[in-house]
Write a protein that holds these residues in place. Structure first.
Motif, mmCIF file in Angstrom:
data_model
loop_
_atom_site.group_PDB
_atom_site.id
_atom_site.type_symbol
_atom_site.label_atom_id
_atom_site.label_comp_id
_atom_site.label_asym_id
_atom_site.label_seq_id
_atom_site.Cartn_x
_atom_site.Cartn_y
_atom_site.Cartn_z
ATOM 1 N N UNK A 1 4.113 -1.203 14.896
ATOM 2 C CA UNK A 1 5.284 -0.448 14.420
ATOM 3 C C UNK A 1 5.049 0.077 13.011
ATOM 4 N N UNK A 2 4.570 -0.785 12.101
ATOM 5 C CA UNK A 2 4.288 -0.351 10.723
ATOM 6 C C UNK A 2 3.241 0.745 10.704
ATOM 7 N N UNK A 3 2.206 0.574 11.509
ATOM 8 C CA UNK A 3 1.132 1.582 11.564
ATOM 9 C C UNK A 3 1.709 2.928 11.967
ATOM 10 N N UNK A 4 2.527 2.927 13.029
ATOM 11 C CA UNK A 4 3.095 4.184 13.514
ATOM 12 C C UNK A 4 3.964 4.849 12.448
ATOM 13 N N UNK A 5 4.748 4.055 11.703
ATOM 14 C CA UNK A 5 5.626 4.619 10.661
ATOM 15 C C UNK A 5 4.805 5.205 9.513
ATOM 16 N N UNK A 6 3.761 4.494 9.115
ATOM 17 C CA UNK A 6 2.923 4.988 8.003
ATOM 18 C C UNK A 6 2.194 6.262 8.414
ATOM 19 N N UNK A 7 1.664 6.267 9.632
ATOM 20 C CA UNK A 7 0.943 7.454 10.112
ATOM 21 C C UNK A 7 1.891 8.649 10.202
ATOM 22 N N UNK A 8 3.144 8.365 10.635
ATOM 23 C CA UNK A 8 4.125 9.450 10.734
ATOM 24 C C UNK A 8 4.507 9.984 9.355
ATOM 25 N N UNK A 9 4.586 9.092 8.361
ATOM 26 C CA UNK A 9 4.918 9.537 7.000
ATOM 27 C C UNK A 9 3.820 10.432 6.443
ATOM 28 N N UNK A 10 2.566 10.025 6.628
ATOM 29 C CA UNK A 10 1.444 10.861 6.218
ATOM 30 C C UNK A 10 1.144 10.859 4.738
ATOM 31 N N UNK A 14 1.126 -2.893 -8.648
ATOM 32 C CA UNK A 14 2.394 -3.530 -8.304
ATOM 33 C C UNK A 14 2.619 -3.511 -6.801
ATOM 34 N N UNK A 15 2.348 -2.381 -6.141
ATOM 35 C CA UNK A 15 2.575 -2.284 -4.712
ATOM 36 C C UNK A 15 2.296 -0.886 -4.207
ATOM 37 N N UNK A 16 2.465 -0.721 -2.872
ATOM 38 C CA UNK A 16 2.220 0.553 -2.204
ATOM 39 C C UNK A 16 3.457 0.879 -1.379
ATOM 40 N N UNK A 17 3.825 2.151 -1.374
ATOM 41 C CA UNK A 17 4.974 2.614 -0.599
ATOM 42 C C UNK A 17 4.535 3.798 0.251
ATOM 43 N N UNK A 18 4.870 3.727 1.551
ATOM 44 C CA UNK A 18 4.627 4.850 2.455
ATOM 45 C C UNK A 18 5.823 4.946 3.384
ATOM 46 N N UNK A 19 6.537 6.065 3.308
ATOM 47 C CA UNK A 19 7.758 6.203 4.093
ATOM 48 C C UNK A 19 8.744 5.107 3.718
ATOM 49 N N UNK A 20 9.198 4.339 4.702
ATOM 50 C CA UNK A 20 10.118 3.243 4.469
ATOM 51 C C UNK A 20 9.402 1.903 4.349
ATOM 52 N N UNK A 21 8.069 1.915 4.387
ATOM 53 C CA UNK A 21 7.293 0.686 4.368
ATOM 54 C C UNK A 21 6.820 0.379 2.953
ATOM 55 N N UNK A 22 7.162 -0.822 2.432
ATOM 56 C CA UNK A 22 6.659 -1.297 1.154
ATOM 57 C C UNK A 22 5.559 -2.313 1.438
ATOM 58 N N UNK A 23 4.389 -2.079 0.866
ATOM 59 C CA UNK A 23 3.205 -2.878 1.169
ATOM 60 C C UNK A 23 2.840 -3.705 -0.051
ATOM 61 N N UNK A 24 2.851 -5.042 0.143
ATOM 62 C CA UNK A 24 2.519 -5.916 -0.976
ATOM 63 C C UNK A 24 1.296 -6.771 -0.753
ATOM 64 N N UNK A 25 0.741 -6.769 0.485
ATOM 65 C CA UNK A 25 -0.428 -7.600 0.794
ATOM 66 C C UNK A 25 -1.676 -6.729 0.845
ATOM 67 N N UNK A 26 -2.550 -6.945 -0.110
ATOM 68 C CA UNK A 26 -3.794 -6.167 -0.164
ATOM 69 C C UNK A 26 -4.807 -6.923 -1.016
ATOM 70 N N UNK A 61 -0.456 9.872 -2.938
ATOM 71 C CA UNK A 61 -1.622 10.080 -2.065
ATOM 72 C C UNK A 61 -1.175 10.688 -0.745
ATOM 73 N N UNK A 62 -2.143 11.399 -0.111
ATOM 74 C CA UNK A 62 -1.984 11.898 1.260
ATOM 75 C C UNK A 62 -2.941 11.114 2.159
ATOM 76 N N UNK A 63 -2.485 10.737 3.345
ATOM 77 C CA UNK A 63 -3.238 9.859 4.238
ATOM 78 C C UNK A 63 -4.129 10.690 5.179
ATOM 79 N N UNK A 64 -5.372 10.224 5.310
ATOM 80 C CA UNK A 64 -6.282 10.774 6.340
ATOM 81 C C UNK A 64 -6.691 9.629 7.275
ATOM 82 N N UNK A 65 -7.028 10.009 8.565
ATOM 83 C CA UNK A 65 -7.382 8.987 9.572
ATOM 84 C C UNK A 65 -8.883 8.769 9.600
ATOM 85 N N UNK A 66 -9.223 7.539 10.039
ATOM 86 C CA UNK A 66 -10.637 7.222 10.275
ATOM 87 C C UNK A 66 -10.721 6.263 11.466
#
Length: 404
Positions: A371-380, A344-356, A397-402
């Motif tokens: 801006x979205x990247x920074x918010x998602x990275x901050x949410x973690x 259905x979708x992805x949620x990270x912090x205040x960002x709702x992601x529907x394009x994938x 899920x928990x986010x890791x960087x690459x």
């Protein structure tokens, strides 16, 4: 000219006489005005088995002369020359229809008559003493021996509770249930009324005991999720130790269905809506007398979805802004193929992601803005919302960087 004066005088006299005669005057043929009697009405009341009282309005004479009255029963003269407007009949036969005629008479043989039919009442039903039996909360059973009527007339009943008419019943009834007031003196009255107008009434007064009621009880709720919750309540008890059953309503609707009752003091609620308030009403009802007590409670389901037992997120990689190929994109890998599951979708912090885009066991988002990247990275962290066989699940899920 003078010889015509007598003729002119005669003509004037005839014209003058004609103009002063009334067209409404009636004569008896000899020039005398006839007497006219006015209309009148008859009533008969105070009817018993052998007597009745007759009353009538005045039949006024047009010349205001005296009017007298004759009374006839079944064409038999009973009284004549009466000047009053009432007459007492006696020596009548019970349960009999009579033709009553009143003849008003005035001067010069003027008369007018009116006819009225009435029926004397028959014998009243015999006495029928009432008996009372307590037939449950607010219910009294009243019974009696069927009365008899000497002249064989049929009868019916009218019933009253505490002075208020309840309804009528046929003669075949010899016992009835009545709703009465608990903790009070109550009076039931039954009138046996024959179709010939006679009646006999009986009354009984009794004290109606108060039925026991289930005791007060408390409700609690626990294990609240987005779709489930557990209700527990203390047991409601009866003074006499009799059984109690419970009915549950969730937002006004019987749960689990209709009027299903429970003997336990707990219930697991299923298939609730996420982030929704629920009003709970639990009714404790006495099995013996149906008396009830209630307790209420409200709660709100969580905003989270349930976790699927096997389909989970194994990895969530957020590619950095400096990544060579997938900069500022998020790849999420699952524990098993996606198959016919619906992402259905992805949620990270205040960002709702529907394009994938989807692969066999992973999804890859489009590139985010800075801006979205920074918010998602901050949410973690975040979650994937997926529908499986009609049920929505939240895969955290928990986010890791690459930097690849």
């Amino acid at each position: 000219m003078t010889k015509f004066l007598p003729s002119l005088f005669l003509l004037f006299s005839i014209v003058f006489f004609s103009c002063n005669s009334s067209d409404d005057d009636f004569t008896d043929g000899g020039g005398k005005v006839a007497v006219i009697l006015g209309d009148f009405e008859i009533t008969v009341d105070a009817i018993t088995m052998t007597t009745a009282t007759v009353n009538w309005t005045e039949a006024a004479a047009s010349d205001k002369s005296k009017v007298t009255y004759d009374v006839l029963i079944n064409d038999k003269l009973i009284a004549e020359g009466i000047v009053e407007n009432t007459y007492a009949l006696d020596n009548l036969t019970l349960n009999t229809e009579y033709e009553l005629k009143i003849v008003a008479r005035g001067a010069d043989d003027a008369f007018v008559d009116r006819i009225f039919f009435f029926t004397t009442i028959g014998t009243a039903p015999s006495l029928f003493p009432l008996s009372y039996t307590d037939n449950g909360c607010t219910v009294a059973f009243i019974d009696w021996e069927a009365p008899t009527v000497e002249d064989g007339s049929s009868y019916s009943y009218e019933t009253f509770v505490n002075g208020i008419f309840v309804r009528g019943y046929s003669q075949s009834n010899v016992g009835l249930n009545f709703l009465v007031n608990e903790g009070e003196l109550n009076t039931v009255k039954i009138v046996a009324k024959t179709f010939n107008g006679a009646e006999t009434s009986e009354e009984i007064t009794f004290f109606k005991e108060v039925c026991p009621t289930p005791s007060a009880f408390d409700i609690s709720v626990s294990n609240i999720t987005s779709s489930t919750a557990r209700l527990d309540w203390t047991a409601a008890t009866m003074e006499d130790g009799s059984a109690v059953r419970y009915f549950i309503k969730v937002n006004g609707i019987g749960y689990p269905a209709g009027n299903v009752s429970l003997g336990e003091t707990f219930l697991n609620l299923q298939s609730l809506e996420r982030d929704t308030m629920y009003d709970i009403v639990i009714t404790a009802e006495s099995v013996d007398n149906s008396k009830t007590s209630e307790a209420t409670l409200s709660f709100t389901t969580t905003n989270e979805y349930p976790v699927h037992p096997t389909f989970t997120v194994t990895e969530a990689i957020l590619y950095t802004k400096n990544s060579s190929a997938l900069a500022k994109q998020l790849r999420i890998t699952f524990s098993e193929p996606i198959g016919d599951k619906v992402i259905i979708g992805i949620v990270s912090g205040e960002i709702e992601i529907g394009n994938f885009t989807m692969n066999s066991n992973s999804i890859l988002t489009n590139a985010f803005s800075d801006t979205e990247y920074d918010q998602i990275r901050a949410a973690g962290d975040g979650y994937v919302l997926v529908e499986i066989e009609g049920t929505f699940y939240q895969l955290d899920f928990a986010i890791s960087d690459s930097t690849l």
